[in-house]
Write a protein that holds these residues in place. Structure first.
Motif, PDB file in Angstrom:
ATOM      1  N   HIS A 160       0.836  -1.197   0.000  1.00  0.00           N
ATOM      2  CA  HIS A 160       0.000   0.000   0.000  1.00  0.00           C
ATOM      3  C   HIS A 160       0.869   1.245   0.000  1.00  0.00           C
ATOM      4  CE1 HIS A 160       0.839   0.671   4.280  1.00  0.00           C
ATOM      5  NE2 HIS A 160       0.652  -0.625   4.444  1.00  0.00           N
ATOM      6  N   GLU A 161       0.248   2.346  -0.444  1.00  0.00           N
ATOM      7  CA  GLU A 161       0.904   3.647  -0.407  1.00  0.00           C
ATOM      8  C   GLU A 161       1.093   4.063   1.062  1.00  0.00           C
ATOM      9  OE1 GLU A 161      -1.666   6.270  -2.623  1.00  0.00           O
ATOM     10  OE2 GLU A 161      -1.159   5.328  -4.538  1.00  0.00           O
ATOM     11  N   PRO A 162       1.995   4.991   1.318  1.00  0.00           N
ATOM     12  CA  PRO A 162       2.189   5.469   2.696  1.00  0.00           C
ATOM     13  C   PRO A 162       0.928   6.149   3.241  1.00  0.00           C
ATOM     14  CG  PRO A 162       3.911   6.311   1.234  1.00  0.00           C
ATOM     15  CD  PRO A 162       2.902   5.621   0.373  1.00  0.00           C
ATOM     16  N   LYS A 163       0.808   6.139   4.552  1.00  0.00           N
ATOM     17  CA  LYS A 163      -0.319   6.791   5.228  1.00  0.00           C
ATOM     18  C   LYS A 163      -0.155   8.305   5.096  1.00  0.00           C
ATOM     19  CE  LYS A 163      -0.923   5.366   9.379  1.00  0.00           C
ATOM     20  NZ  LYS A 163      -0.813   5.174  10.848  1.00  0.00           N
ATOM     21  N   PRO A 164      -1.135   8.984   4.507  1.00  0.00           N
ATOM     22  CA  PRO A 164      -1.029  10.448   4.391  1.00  0.00           C
ATOM     23  C   PRO A 164      -1.175  11.134   5.751  1.00  0.00           C
ATOM     24  CG  PRO A 164      -2.682   9.559   2.862  1.00  0.00           C
ATOM     25  CD  PRO A 164      -2.300   8.462   3.806  1.00  0.00           C
ATOM     26  N   LYS A 165      -0.477  12.232   5.914  1.00  0.00           N
ATOM     27  CA  LYS A 165      -0.569  13.010   7.146  1.00  0.00           C
ATOM     28  C   LYS A 165      -2.002  13.468   7.377  1.00  0.00           C
ATOM     29  CE  LYS A 165       1.219  17.130   9.404  1.00  0.00           C
ATOM     30  NZ  LYS A 165       1.917  18.388   9.250  1.00  0.00           N
ATOM     31  N   THR A 166      -2.697  13.821   6.303  1.00  0.00           N
ATOM     32  CA  THR A 166      -4.079  14.295   6.439  1.00  0.00           C
ATOM     33  C   THR A 166      -4.998  13.187   6.953  1.00  0.00           C
ATOM     34  OG1 THR A 166      -4.426  13.860   4.083  1.00  0.00           O
ATOM     35  CG2 THR A 166      -3.916  16.125   4.708  1.00  0.00           C
ATOM     36  N   TRP A 167      -4.697  11.923   6.642  1.00  0.00           N
ATOM     37  CA  TRP A 167      -5.486  10.801   7.165  1.00  0.00           C
ATOM     38  C   TRP A 167      -5.336  10.734   8.684  1.00  0.00           C
ATOM     39  CZ3 TRP A 167      -4.795   6.456  10.070  1.00  0.00           C
ATOM     40  CH2 TRP A 167      -5.821   5.507  10.061  1.00  0.00           C
ATOM     41  N   THR A 168      -4.094  10.829   9.149  1.00  0.00           N
ATOM     42  CA  THR A 168      -3.830  10.780  10.584  1.00  0.00           C
ATOM     43  C   THR A 168      -4.498  11.955  11.300  1.00  0.00           C
ATOM     44  OG1 THR A 168      -1.737   9.647  10.180  1.00  0.00           O
ATOM     45  CG2 THR A 168      -1.997  10.710  12.327  1.00  0.00           C
ATOM     46  N   GLU A 169      -4.424  13.130  10.705  1.00  0.00           N
ATOM     47  CA  GLU A 169      -5.060  14.304  11.297  1.00  0.00           C
ATOM     48  C   GLU A 169      -6.579  14.132  11.376  1.00  0.00           C
ATOM     49  OE1 GLU A 169      -3.587  17.295   8.650  1.00  0.00           O
ATOM     50  OE2 GLU A 169      -1.691  17.506   9.751  1.00  0.00           O
ATOM     51  N   ALA A 170      -7.187  13.599  10.320  1.00  0.00           N
ATOM     52  CA  ALA A 170      -8.636  13.365  10.309  1.00  0.00           C
ATOM     53  C   ALA A 170      -9.026  12.323  11.346  1.00  0.00           C
ATOM     54  CB  ALA A 170      -9.099  12.933   8.914  1.00  0.00           C
ATOM     55  N   GLN A 171      -8.224  11.274  11.469  1.00  0.00           N
ATOM     56  CA  GLN A 171      -8.489  10.243  12.471  1.00  0.00           C
ATOM     57  C   GLN A 171      -8.436  10.836  13.874  1.00  0.00           C
ATOM     58  OE1 GLN A 171      -6.784   5.939  13.007  1.00  0.00           O
ATOM     59  NE2 GLN A 171      -5.304   7.383  13.799  1.00  0.00           N
ATOM     60  N   ASP A 172      -7.396  11.611  14.153  1.00  0.00           N
ATOM     61  CA  ASP A 172      -7.243  12.223  15.475  1.00  0.00           C
ATOM     62  C   ASP A 172      -8.407  13.162  15.781  1.00  0.00           C
ATOM     63  OD1 ASP A 172      -4.890  10.810  15.707  1.00  0.00           O
ATOM     64  OD2 ASP A 172      -3.595  12.553  15.377  1.00  0.00           O
ATOM     65  N   ALA A 173      -8.835  13.931  14.787  1.00  0.00           N
ATOM     66  CA  ALA A 173      -9.939  14.877  14.983  1.00  0.00           C
ATOM     67  C   ALA A 173     -11.257  14.130  15.220  1.00  0.00           C
ATOM     68  CB  ALA A 173     -10.076  15.804  13.760  1.00  0.00           C
ATOM     69  N   CYS A 174     -11.459  13.033  14.544  1.00  0.00           N
ATOM     70  CA  CYS A 174     -12.710  12.276  14.670  1.00  0.00           C
ATOM     71  C   CYS A 174     -12.758  11.446  15.950  1.00  0.00           C
ATOM     72  CB  CYS A 174     -12.889  11.366  13.457  1.00  0.00           C
ATOM     73  SG  CYS A 174     -14.496  10.535  13.410  1.00  0.00           S
ATOM     74  N   MET A 175     -11.688  10.774  16.248  1.00  0.00           N
ATOM     75  CA  MET A 175     -11.672   9.859  17.404  1.00  0.00           C
ATOM     76  C   MET A 175     -11.483  10.591  18.731  1.00  0.00           C
ATOM     77  SD  MET A 175     -12.295   6.854  16.252  1.00  0.00           S
ATOM     78  CE  MET A 175     -11.800   5.678  17.496  1.00  0.00           C
ATOM     79  N   GLY A 176     -10.967  11.807  18.671  1.00  0.00           N
ATOM     80  CA  GLY A 176     -10.753  12.571  19.902  1.00  0.00           C
ATOM     81  C   GLY A 176      -9.456  12.145  20.592  1.00  0.00           C
ATOM     82  N   PRO A 177      -9.151  12.818  21.679  1.00  0.00           N
ATOM     83  CA  PRO A 177      -7.901  12.513  22.388  1.00  0.00           C
ATOM     84  C   PRO A 177      -7.885  11.058  22.898  1.00  0.00           C
ATOM     85  CG  PRO A 177      -9.129  14.263  23.517  1.00  0.00           C
ATOM     86  CD  PRO A 177      -9.926  13.859  22.316  1.00  0.00           C
ATOM     87  N   GLY A 178      -6.732  10.431  22.746  1.00  0.00           N
ATOM     88  CA  GLY A 178      -6.585   9.027  23.124  1.00  0.00           C
ATOM     89  C   GLY A 178      -6.274   8.897  24.532  1.00  0.00           C
TER      90      GLY A 178
END
Length: 156
Positions: free
Chosen positions: A138-156
């Protein structure tokens, strides 16, 4: 005469890409699979999320089960907004003496934060662009994907 773009010639090819996320001509999320079988990050993530959240009812690789339909067939006839609506709001089918219920998952962050990824994976399966089992590359994980995940899932 103006040459057609690759997306216009092949409806299974993405029409655009932004930060590693591909879209079809209508702006819906879609997959990108290179000739060597390497998938985009969202397709790979969709495989992981599908197997975590959807497999128990819809079976391996979207192939269906006695509980729920083959999503590889369903995505041949429904579009992205319809898919999103069913997942978020649920669905009830009555027929042949059976009641089949898709629960509303609109409040389930483990599904909704990754709904595009799940759709993209299933769309690739439905279009026969991706075989069964885990994608090998697979292609590398985009930074924007990680940012969207963090914004959606909230603080861990």
């Amino acid at each position: 005469m103006v040459a057609a773009s690759a997306a216009q010639c092949d409806p299974k090819k993405p029409a655009s890409v932004t930060d590693g996320k591909y879209a079809d001509a209508a702006g819906n999320p879609t997959y990108n699979i290179s000739p060597d079988g390497k998938v985009d990050w969202y397709t790979y993530s969709g495989f992981l999320r599908y197997n975590s959240e959807c497999l128990r009812c819809h079976g391996p690789d979207g192939m269906g089960s006695s509980y729920a339909p083959k999503l590889v067939d369903s995505l041949k006839t429904i579009d992205y907004p319809t898919f999103l609506g069913i997942v978020a709001g649920g669905k009830k089918d009555l027929g042949a003496g059976q009641e089949k219920v898709m629960p509303a998952l609109g409040d389930d962050k483990n599904v909704m934060c990754y709904i595009d990824d799940i759709y993209i994976y299933l769309k690739a399966r439905s279009d026969d662009a991706l075989g069964r089992n885990r994608p090998t590359e697979h292609e590398p994980k985009p930074k924007t994907w990680t940012e969207a995940q963090d914004a959606c899932m909230g603080p861990g």
